[in-house]
Design a protein around this motif. Structure first.
Motif, mmCIF file in Angstrom:
data_model
loop_
_atom_site.group_PDB
_atom_site.id
_atom_site.type_symbol
_atom_site.label_atom_id
_atom_site.label_comp_id
_atom_site.label_asym_id
_atom_site.label_seq_id
_atom_site.Cartn_x
_atom_site.Cartn_y
_atom_site.Cartn_z
ATOM 1 N N PRO A 109 0.816 -1.223 0.000
ATOM 2 C CA PRO A 109 0.000 0.000 0.000
ATOM 3 C C PRO A 109 0.846 1.268 0.000
ATOM 4 C CG PRO A 109 -0.748 -1.522 1.700
ATOM 5 C CD PRO A 109 0.493 -2.126 1.107
ATOM 6 N N VAL A 110 2.056 1.189 0.584
ATOM 7 C CA VAL A 110 2.872 2.400 0.624
ATOM 8 C C VAL A 110 3.259 2.827 -0.798
ATOM 9 C CG1 VAL A 110 5.229 1.464 0.835
ATOM 10 C CG2 VAL A 110 4.626 3.592 1.998
ATOM 11 N N ASN A 111 3.228 1.901 -1.726
ATOM 12 C CA ASN A 111 3.487 2.251 -3.126
ATOM 13 C C ASN A 111 2.195 2.485 -3.906
ATOM 14 O OD1 ASN A 111 6.338 2.116 -3.000
ATOM 15 N ND2 ASN A 111 6.208 -0.108 -2.984
ATOM 16 N N LEU A 112 1.223 1.602 -3.722
ATOM 17 C CA LEU A 112 0.011 1.691 -4.549
ATOM 18 C C LEU A 112 -0.936 2.813 -4.129
ATOM 19 C CD1 LEU A 112 -0.575 -2.107 -5.131
ATOM 20 C CD2 LEU A 112 0.245 -0.394 -6.767
ATOM 21 N N ARG A 113 -1.170 2.945 -2.837
ATOM 22 C CA ARG A 113 -2.115 4.002 -2.410
ATOM 23 C C ARG A 113 -1.565 5.390 -2.696
ATOM 24 N NH1 ARG A 113 -4.688 3.512 3.299
ATOM 25 N NH2 ARG A 113 -5.801 5.336 2.508
ATOM 26 N N LEU A 114 -0.250 5.534 -2.563
ATOM 27 C CA LEU A 114 0.343 6.840 -2.860
ATOM 28 C C LEU A 114 0.234 7.143 -4.355
ATOM 29 C CD1 LEU A 114 1.489 6.448 0.065
ATOM 30 C CD2 LEU A 114 3.573 7.531 -0.754
#
Ligand code: SAH
Length: 281
Positions: free
Chosen positions: A25-30
């Protein structure tokens, strides 16, 4: 190219597998914030008001702020590429989901090729290029940056945005020296360990372990550049500028656990976040 042409060692296969399976999520949500997907860290002052806002909006605002700082990092990298004409070609070596490549194309209007050893990332980034209708100019390839297969002297600029800790930088810069034309520019942003504090600290070892990478000492970069006719023009210590990003990330819902290792390493001085720009002569 076939998988065995691109992935030559068990180590490279394990890195490719890691990135193929990565859905953090730290890559995708950002990335979802505005469609620029980064796999690198941020720099700059944090807008602390994001921590104070209403509880229900807080998380979204922190995520948008982390993303803003990661995009600022990519912009700073591009600032150091020097003049780039729309007729030039650039290489994003270890291109991830393509964020920095798209920012480069937006800024310079030129051709950008990205290479990654993760087929999943290459497919993701090419789908983004199609969606943005820039697929004729921004292309991602399943290739090894140590042997890109791209034409000799074809690049005005090359960058590595947090990718050099996966490879032997002597081999890498030998390939870059081949690809860059005379006067072409190479820009690197990376974490490196401090030769002065003597070897790899515990916190740096934890970072290596977390990403299955091998953080290089600062000195190695300059030896490898010098050996390959790449002459530094700028060296910027970004350590102080990246600490606020890590402090914010540690307090966010997308923290992965590695935050404390980065903060410890930066604060104790065993690790630096460095930008290096060099000209090919
Ligand atoms: N530069 C991108 C991604 C950084 S993550 C960004 O800033 O968002 C590290 C990247 O390095 C991954 O895409 C991984 O596939 C790539 N990589 C690691 N070793 C590589 C190699 N030998 N050749 C090409 N890419 C490599």
């Amino acid at each position: 190219m076939t998988t065995s042409d691109v992935l030559r060692t068990d180590y490279q296969r394990s890195i490719a597998k890691y990135w193929d399976e990565e859905r953090d999520p730290v890559n995708l949500r950002l990335g979802d914030v505005d469609g620029f997907y980064h796999h690198h860290y941020g720099i700059g002052e944090v807008d602390v008001s994001v921590l104070a806002g209403p509880e229900d909006a807080r998380d979204e605002r922190i995520i948008a702020e982390l993303h803003r700082l990661e995009s600022a990092q990519a912009s700073l990298l591009l600032d150091h590429l020097g003049p780039v004409a729309s007729t030039d070609s650039l290489l994003d070596a270890g291109s991830g989901r393509g964020g920095t490549s798209f920012l480069a194309h937006q800024r310079f209007g030129c051709r950008v090729d990205g290479v990654s050893i993760s087929q999943t990332q290459v497919e993701f980034a090419n789908a983004q290029a199609a969606k943005r209708e820039v697929a004729s100019k921004v292309r991602f390839h399943f290739r090894n940056m140590l042997e890109t297969g791209l034409a000799t002297g074809s690049r005005q600029g090359i960058w590595t945005n947090e990718t050099t800790m996966y490879v032997d930088v002597f081999e890498l810069y030998n390939e870059f020296a081949r690809l860059l034309r005379f006067g072409g520019r190479y820009v690197n942003i990376t974490g490196c360990y401090n030769d002065l504090t003597g070897g790899r600290s515990k916190a740096v070892s934890q970072i290596d372990e977390r990403y299955t990478c091998s953080v290089h000492p600062r000195s190695r970069y300059f030896k490898a550049l010098a050996e390959n006719n790449l002459v530094p023009i700028a060296v910027v210590d970004l350590t102080a500028q990246t600490i606020p990003y890590w402090e914010l990330r540690a307090r966010s819902s997308v923290a992965t656990g590695v935050e404390e290792s980065f903060l410890a390493a930066y604060r104790e001085g065993s690790f630096h976040y460095l930008l290096i720009a060099a000209d090919k002569v």
